[in-house]
Motif scaffolding. Structure first.
Motif, PDB file in Angstrom:
ATOM      1  N   PRO A   1       0.848  -1.198   0.000  1.00  0.00           N
ATOM      2  CA  PRO A   1       0.000   0.000   0.000  1.00  0.00           C
ATOM      3  C   PRO A   1       0.883   1.248   0.000  1.00  0.00           C
ATOM      4  O   PRO A   1       1.894   1.293   0.710  1.00  0.00           O
ATOM      5  N   VAL A   2       0.509   2.222  -0.784  1.00  0.00           N
ATOM      6  CA  VAL A   2       1.311   3.449  -0.899  1.00  0.00           C
ATOM      7  C   VAL A   2       0.438   4.662  -0.607  1.00  0.00           C
ATOM      8  O   VAL A   2      -0.620   4.844  -1.223  1.00  0.00           O
ATOM      9  N   MET A   3       0.896   5.473   0.324  1.00  0.00           N
ATOM     10  CA  MET A   3       0.251   6.774   0.604  1.00  0.00           C
ATOM     11  C   MET A   3       1.107   7.871  -0.019  1.00  0.00           C
ATOM     12  O   MET A   3       2.323   7.910   0.183  1.00  0.00           O
ATOM     13  N   MET A   4       0.471   8.749  -0.799  1.00  0.00           N
ATOM     14  CA  MET A   4       1.171   9.906  -1.344  1.00  0.00           C
ATOM     15  C   MET A   4       0.492  11.168  -0.825  1.00  0.00           C
ATOM     16  O   MET A   4      -0.600  11.521  -1.257  1.00  0.00           O
ATOM     17  N   ARG A   5       1.146  11.797   0.138  1.00  0.00           N
ATOM     18  CA  ARG A   5       0.634  13.068   0.658  1.00  0.00           C
ATOM     19  C   ARG A   5       1.129  14.196  -0.226  1.00  0.00           C
ATOM     20  O   ARG A   5       2.287  14.220  -0.630  1.00  0.00           O
ATOM     21  N   ILE A   6       0.236  15.108  -0.498  1.00  0.00           N
ATOM     22  CA  ILE A   6       0.554  16.242  -1.366  1.00  0.00           C
ATOM     23  C   ILE A   6       0.622  17.502  -0.512  1.00  0.00           C
ATOM     24  O   ILE A   6      -0.266  17.759   0.313  1.00  0.00           O
ATOM     25  N   THR A   7       1.675  18.284  -0.708  1.00  0.00           N
ATOM     26  CA  THR A   7       1.842  19.514   0.066  1.00  0.00           C
ATOM     27  C   THR A   7       1.075  20.660  -0.595  1.00  0.00           C
ATOM     28  O   THR A   7       0.620  20.552  -1.731  1.00  0.00           O
ATOM     29  N   ARG A   8       0.952  21.742   0.123  1.00  0.00           N
ATOM     30  CA  ARG A   8       0.281  22.924  -0.433  1.00  0.00           C
ATOM     31  C   ARG A   8       1.004  23.421  -1.679  1.00  0.00           C
ATOM     32  O   ARG A   8       0.373  23.814  -2.659  1.00  0.00           O
ATOM     33  N   GLU A   9       2.334  23.380  -1.652  1.00  0.00           N
ATOM     34  CA  GLU A   9       3.097  23.833  -2.815  1.00  0.00           C
ATOM     35  C   GLU A   9       2.849  22.921  -4.013  1.00  0.00           C
ATOM     36  O   GLU A   9       2.706  23.384  -5.143  1.00  0.00           O
ATOM     37  N   GLU A  10       2.813  21.615  -3.757  1.00  0.00           N
ATOM     38  CA  GLU A  10       2.544  20.679  -4.855  1.00  0.00           C
ATOM     39  C   GLU A  10       1.111  20.844  -5.363  1.00  0.00           C
ATOM     40  O   GLU A  10       0.848  20.751  -6.567  1.00  0.00           O
ATOM     41  N   GLU A  11       0.206  21.079  -4.443  1.00  0.00           N
ATOM     42  CA  GLU A  11      -1.184  21.293  -4.835  1.00  0.00           C
ATOM     43  C   GLU A  11      -1.293  22.507  -5.761  1.00  0.00           C
ATOM     44  O   GLU A  11      -2.059  22.502  -6.726  1.00  0.00           O
TER      45      GLU A  11
END
Lengths: 200, 807
Positions: free
Chosen positions: B286-296
């Protein structure tokens, strides 16, 4: 199209961050954010077992030196009601109460919480399932839209009402001004705060 | 018409979870053995990946693997615009190049730092007009624009043509697209007042509160993807294709979405969710990819900016005779949409213009990904056109409200270059209601009233978006407990339309809401296909499908009752959760009994036979899984006639301080004209939420880029800048016309997008009004622009500048 000199990504990543700072943007907190979220103790880092008071319960938790309260709450204590919208003190989605004061959990270190009392949105509901007056009022006024900022809005409202149980609408507006809502539900949140003040 | 549910408030099932923090967004999930992905993104606004050396990173303890564009596109990246999952040809600074999975995010970040990517730096451009000028850089490999069926092309104007446009003149270059109706020359010939000017509107990011984090895992050959979306099944249907998994083996889980605003409506606007899916497949974890505000900010999308020229002619009686519109739209780094055409369409619809010509050219820039954002096109033009109407009214000696009434769309009218008739239209009623409740006539005495440095401005504005589709499906199920299970594929992005449209099914069966369950949240709940939830269409589109499915169940109930109890199906009606004879209500069956009989009869009653032939593949999969498990109503909504419009009218009063350039919105009212009201609290939320967006469009929000290096300087909320409590009125009055639309079974139409346009139009008109009718021809109008105007400094450093400060 003309090609130029090859670019090394590692160098340019540093340049990028420097450039963002120089261009007036807020410095990225990415380093803090990810180092605080390690699932295993990173090599070289020293964690300390500390005890913090969350929602009236004393919780023992391993905390890295630079770990934010938001990270501890979400990723070590499983209290995911506290949301991270920006992780840099802009949006207020992570607002919790620290000794009754609305506080951005992304912007305080957990190590500074040792003698504090922390309340999150999960701590508002009564053991019998009764909602807190602010939660009840937000339901009745349909204050949330997407709901992502809602826990932060609620904690800011609870903090306001503890210091001012009968605010004017303008006082409520000022009291919640540190919390953004991209859906633009400010009007409905203020309706909720005013109703909550009536419910008491 | 007296309804049981339509027009009534209720508590949508997800609201308690939102106020207690229990509802889960994608990032709130965990899975045993879950590892974490981080992205290596492009440090350059335009480049080509020459080499990736991940040897050192892959040798690190705790690193499980990387995913590159070569992995996800083994046959090479398609030669087209549009966001890619990962790319070797970045055209946006911050675009994902590769993803790396590790035991934790710190390890992943450390490992990414050990990956050496060699980029070939390519020329970049931030302002479309700079790219259009001969010798200017192109944003993409192969050109600065993408032409359907032709591919990339490099569109160039002469330096003189660009300079003339920037100087305020009509563009002379051939546009990529021309659409027209009516005799424009004759229209201007009979005009008593003509306004002509260049204008600009800024692009800016969506900035949804929830970053587009996603988590994926594979189990028994199926992909489970926790993601974010404003269109649950509409998006999942296409997302399966992007990931490359059969629809029947794809489970998309999306209980709640933290904002969409257009950029989470379709799978191709959020392909990043495929990264954890494909990485999980590759490393079998299982892979979680959290996205930062900058990436968003980078991959989260942005509104198209306009650099335009407009000429509008009015007859002496105030009729808008003609409108000539030329727009260069900013397609950003990955291509954009059809905003510019929609702007022309909006003018035609709202003002019933005799003749319209639209000319448009779309040009790329190495800035954010552009795509649909709340009222794409209609809302950019709203703040530009409204002050022009006011100028015409003043010049012709007509009240501003009366001029709008004169041009207002009504039932029987047509709109847009394609001259499509409205399903219904009540704009005059909306204008009258807004004006009456705002005391528009009485307030005119306050117009431009001064108090020291402060001056009062009054504005009125209108908004429009076409607001309804068809071609979708509906499913309702009933168990032997007699409860109605409404399978709804609408996404949960905060409009509550997933629940409110479900009430059309409850209405058709006269079912108490307490006896209904809305089945939603994940596609293995067996949901029907819905339209992507953009274009304000959910309310109209999905009440049609929900109603239709319930009507199918109703017809089957009557058939069963007639078979068992005698008579014809037409002899039966329903009430109080019973189907009964009309002549003798005591002769009947409870819903639970009918459902039991349906199970015994099987066949068409349980979805095992006689299904609508046109069912979408996605729905057919759901129906096949539900077949035999309960009493089923199923429906395909073939089509509807005409254009169902969503209309709004806003009146506002502001107090503008000429010393600071700031203004306070003293009062504001927004009226919705969206057919019968479906859900009053939800409608109010759309009106006030749209108002905040309109305030942002008119006064604050914009992209800012460093012109030397192409660095984004507005990645956060405060730079871009999203309106706060203090930028908006503490109370926004709302109301609605509430007249039914005949093309919808419960009379409803959508509203979300025009709610923004009317406010932006009214606010910009009010700013202009406070400044003695000065027209900025721009959105946003910032405090510094106002101060410069008051100081007599109207010149701009770079006229029509895009993605930077205008002055």
């Amino acid at each position: 199209m003309e090609a130029s000199d090859p670019v090394n990504s590692k160098l340019s990543r540093r340049r990028f961050i420097k450039g963002v700072i120089a261009s007036g943007a807020a410095a990225t907190s990415t380093g803090l954010w990810y180092s605080a979220n390690g699932q295993t103790r990173p090599a070289g880092a020293v964690e300390r077992m500390i005890r913090i008071n969350v929602n009236g319960q004393l919780r023992n938790v391993d905390v890295a030196p630079q770990e934010t309260l938001a990270s501890t709450l979400r990723y070590k204590l499983g209290l995911t009601g506290t949301k991270l919208g920006c992780n840099r003190g802009e949006c207020g989605a992570c607002t919790v109460l620290v000794d009754d004061i609305p506080t951005y959990a992304c912007s305080v270190l957990t190590h500074s919480m040792k003698s504090k009392s922390i309340e999150t949105v999960e701590g508002l509901e009564a053991p019998n399932g009764d909602l807190h007056p602010v939660q009840q009022a937000f339901v009745e006024e349909l204050s949330p839209q997407c709901g992502y900022c809602t826990p932060g809005q609620i904690m800011a409202a609870v903090g306001l009402l503890r210091t001012n149980s009968n605010p004017t609408r303008e006082e409520a507006r000022q009291g919640l001004a540190g919390n953004l809502c991209r859906c633009g539900s400010y009007d409905s949140y203020l309706d909720g705060v005013m109703r909550a003040a009536q419910i008491g | 018409m007296a309804y049981m549910h339509i027009g009534k408030d209720f508590v949508p099932p997800d609201v308690p979870g939102k106020v207690t923090g229990k509802i889960k967004y994608a990032e709130d999930y965990t899975r045993e053995g879950m590892v974490y992905a981080r992205l290596l993104t492009s440090p350059l606004p335009h480049a080509r990946v020459v080499n990736i050396d991940a040897t050192e990173a892959l040798a690190m303890e705790g690193v499980f693997g990387i995913l590159t564009a070569d992995d996800v596109y083994p046959d090479g990246e398609s030669n087209s615009t549009g966001l890619k999952i990962l790319t070797n040809q970045p055209t946006i600074l911050g675009e994902p190049i590769l993803a790396l999975a590790a035991i934790d995010e710190k390890t992943a970040e450390t490992a990414i730092g050990k990956i050496s990517v060699t980029f070939e730096r390519l020329p970049f451009v931030l302002d479309p007009l700079d790219s259009l000028a001969e010798g200017g850089s192109d944003a993409y490999d192969g050109g600065n624009t993408f032409v359907f069926r032709e591919g990339f092309k490099s569109e160039k104007w002469t330096q003189d043509q660009v300079a003339s446009f920037r100087a305020g003149n009509e563009p002379t270059a051939e546009p990529q697209q021309t659409v027209a109706y009516g005799d424009l020359e004759a229209a201007f010939g009979e005009s008593a007042y003509i306004y002509e000017s260049t204008f600009t509107t800024a692009g800016y990011p969506h900035q949804s509160m929830e970053p587009r984090s996603a988590m994926a895992y594979w189990e028994d050959g199926k992909l489970y993807l926790h993601g974010t979306s404003q269109s649950l099944t509409g998006l999942a249907n296409d997302m399966a294709g992007i990931v490359g998994v059969p629809k029947e083996d794809f489970v998309f889980i999306n209980v709640a979405t933290g904002g969409g605003f257009g950029q989470r409506a379709r799978a191709n606007s959020i392909p990043s969710m495929a990264i954890p899916a494909k990485l999980s497949q590759k490393i079998n974890r299982p892979v979680m990819m959290r996205i930062t505000r900058e990436e968003e900010f980078t991959i989260g999308g942005a509104r198209q900016g306009f650099q335009g020229w407009v000429k509008v002619g009015f007859k002496a009686d105030g009729t808008m005779a003609g409108c000539d519109l030329y727009i260069v739209s900013d397609n950003g780094g990955k291509g954009g949409g059809a905003d510019a055409y929609s702007a022309a369409d909006c003018i035609s619809v709202l003002y019933q213009t005799d003749a319209v010509r639209f000319r448009g050219t779309s040009i790329g820039s190495n800035t954010g990904h552009r795509g649909a954002q709340r009222g794409p096109g209609q809302n950019q033009i709203a703040p530009i056109i409204s002050p022009i109407l006011d100028k015409a009214a003043d010049e012709l000696g007509i009240d501003r409200l009366e001029l709008r009434k004169l041009n207002a769309a009504q039932t029987g009218d047509v709109g847009g270059p394609r001259r499509i008739p409205f399903t219904s239209a009540y704009m005059p009623e909306a204008l009258t209601m807004a004006a009456d409740r705002f005391n528009w006539a009485d307030r005119q005495s306050r117009r431009r009233q001064r108090n020291g440095s402060k001056v009062i401005g009054l504005g009125i504005g209108q908004g429009y978006h076409n607001a309804g589709r068809s071609g979708m499906d509906g499913i309702v199920m009933m168990g032997v407990d007699g409860r109605l299970r409404i399978h709804n594929g609408v996404g949960n992005l905060g409009t509550y339309s997933y629940a409110s449209t479900s009430r059309a099914a409850a209405e058709a069966l006269k079912m108490p809401w307490e006896s209904c369950d809305v089945i939603n949240g994940r596609t293995d709940n067996n949901l029907p296909i819905t339209s992507p939830q953009d274009g304000s269409n959910s309310t109209f589109t999905n009440t049609r499908t929900m109603w239709g499915a319930a009507q199918d169940m109703l017809a089957k109930m009557k058939e069963i009752a007639a078979t068992d109890l005698g008579g014809e199906a037409a002899d039966y009606d329903v009430s109080d959760e019973r189907v009964h004879q009309i002549a003798d209500a005591t002769v009947g069956m409870t819903y639970a009994q009918v459902a039991q009989r349906a199970m015994e009869l099987g066949g068409k009653y349980t979805g095992e036979a006689e299904l609508p032939e046109e069912l979408h593949e996605f729905t057919a999969i759901s129906v096949s899984r539900l077949a035999g498990s309960g009493f089923m109503g199923v429906f395909h909504d073939s089509n509807h006639e005409g254009n169902p419009p969503g209309f709004t009218v806003t009146c506002t009063e502001i107090e503008l301080d000429t010393e600071t350039g700031k203004y306070e919105i003293l009062d504001m009212i927004s009226i919705g004209e969206c057919g019968t009201v479906l859900h009053p609290q939800g409608l109010k939320n759309q009106l006030v939420g749209g108002a905040v967006w309109g305030i942002g469009l008119s006064g604050y929000e914009r992209h800012l880029y460093d012109p030397q290096n192409g660095l984004p300087a507005s990645t956060g909320y405060w730079q871009s800048k999203v309106p706060t409590y203090l930028d908006t009125p503490s109370k926004i009055q709302t109301g609605w016309v509430d007249l039914p639309d005949p093309e919808n079974p419960v009379g409803v139409r959508g509203i979300g997008e025009p709610a923004m346009g009317a406010v932006s139009a009214a606010l910009t008109a009010a700013i202009s009004d406070a400044l003695d009718g000065h027209i900025f021809n721009a959105a946003p109008i910032t405090a510094d622009m106002i101060i410069n105007h008051v100081a007599g400094v109207d010149s701009e450093a770079v006229p029509l500048a895009q993605n930077n400060f205008r002055g």
